[in-house]
Enzyme design. Structure first.
Site, PDB file in Angstrom:
ATOM      1  N   ALA A  67      36.471  59.369  17.319  1.00  0.00           N
ATOM      2  CA  ALA A  67      36.924  58.319  16.410  1.00  0.00           C
ATOM      3  C   ALA A  67      36.506  58.683  14.993  1.00  0.00           C
ATOM      4  CB  ALA A  67      36.323  56.980  16.816  1.00  0.00           C
ATOM      5  N   GLY A 110      35.813  59.564  21.333  1.00  0.00           N
ATOM      6  CA  GLY A 110      37.117  58.968  21.595  1.00  0.00           C
ATOM      7  C   GLY A 110      38.173  59.996  21.939  1.00  0.00           C
ATOM      8  N   GLU A 113      37.725  60.543  25.542  1.00  0.00           N
ATOM      9  CA  GLU A 113      38.183  59.368  26.281  1.00  0.00           C
ATOM     10  C   GLU A 113      39.707  59.292  26.318  1.00  0.00           C
ATOM     11  OE1 GLU A 113      34.826  55.989  25.982  1.00  0.00           O
ATOM     12  OE2 GLU A 113      35.521  56.709  24.028  1.00  0.00           O
ATOM     13  N   GLU A 133      28.261  59.717  21.811  1.00  0.00           N
ATOM     14  CA  GLU A 133      28.150  58.435  21.118  1.00  0.00           C
ATOM     15  C   GLU A 133      26.731  57.917  21.009  1.00  0.00           C
ATOM     16  OE1 GLU A 133      32.479  58.291  22.572  1.00  0.00           O
ATOM     17  OE2 GLU A 133      30.596  59.186  23.193  1.00  0.00           O
TER      18      GLU A 133
END
Length: 250
Positions: A67, A110, A113, A133
């Protein structure tokens, strides 16, 4: 059909049976920002209306570095509760036709993911997957805490999530997180070859098989039998079985 305005974070190649989306923010290693999320939602809306195989890759030798940290830094409690990334990745996972993640270079946070949400993951020899993270004071809330354990088992998932382990391409292959490893220059051709194999199947049977595969355990076998009852009446079943029987007689 009418397409959305030209995206600014994605490069999109539309074909009759597939759509190839390349994440394209090379200046930030294809970090997933709100614009990219919005543009991927638009791709999902298109594929929900006109089901096709989806291939996702990243530009410039990187899948997605995670992200966008600059945006993530400013998000607060209410943003977390919106499930900005998790909502998108669940939508991608639930697309009617299979999704292929072609992973080159970094797929972190992300980005990893997003890859976990795909039905197929293939990798280049330079691929690196992980969820760092907790090193940033947050947790991987867009699927890793449950999808990853389903994919690789609890021990490996905990090493990745709780101890910051980054998996190389051979390690991903060894734990079946990816099913193929190719040289970087061959990765997209391999993704399209996989899409060719999927595309050779009956589309309706593929769609129903994917949906039934992900049905809750308690729904089986009723959901299997219901889906089969639809396919037993389809024209494609008779056409394909007649062709099979004709070939066998030769």
């Amino acid at each position: 059909m009418t397409h959305n305005p030209a995206p600014t974070t994605l490069t999109i190649d539309r074909r009759a049976d597939r759509v190839h989306v390349e994440l394209n923010r090379p200046d930030v290693r294809n970090a997933i920002d709100q614009t990219m999320i919005d543009e991927l939602h638009a791709v999902c809306a298109e594929l929900e209306l006109q089901p096709r195989i989806l291939i996702i890759s990243g530009a410039n030798g990187v899948f997605a570095s995670g992200a966008d940290i600059a945006q993530l830094r400013e998000r607060r409690r209410d943003d977390a509760l919106l499930g900005i990334n998790s909502g998108l990745f669940s939508r991608i996972a639930q697309l009617p036709m299979p999704v292929i993640a072609a992973i080159d270079g970094w797929a972190l946070g992300g980005g990893a993911e997003l890859a976990y949400a795909a039905d197929f993951r293939i990798a280049s020899t330079s691929a690196r997957l992980g969820n760092p993270e907790t090193a940033l004071g947050i947790l991987p809330a867009a699927g890793a805490l449950w999808r990853l354990a389903e994919l690789v088992g609890e021990p490996v998932a905990k090493e990745i999530i709780l101890a910051g382990r980054i998996l190389s391409a051979p390690e991903c292959l060894a734990v079946h997180l990816v099913t193929e490893v190719h040289d970087p220059e061959d990765l997209l051709a391999a993704a399209h070859a996989l899409a060719d194999r999927i595309g050779a199947q009956d589309p309706l049977a593929t769609r129903l098989a994917k949906e039934v595969f992900h049905a809750p355990r308690a729904a089986h076998p009723l959901v299997d039998n219901t889906a089969q009852s639809i396919l037993f009446e389809s024209e494609a079943k008779f056409t394909r079985m007649d062709a099979f029987l004709a070939r066998r007689k030769r």
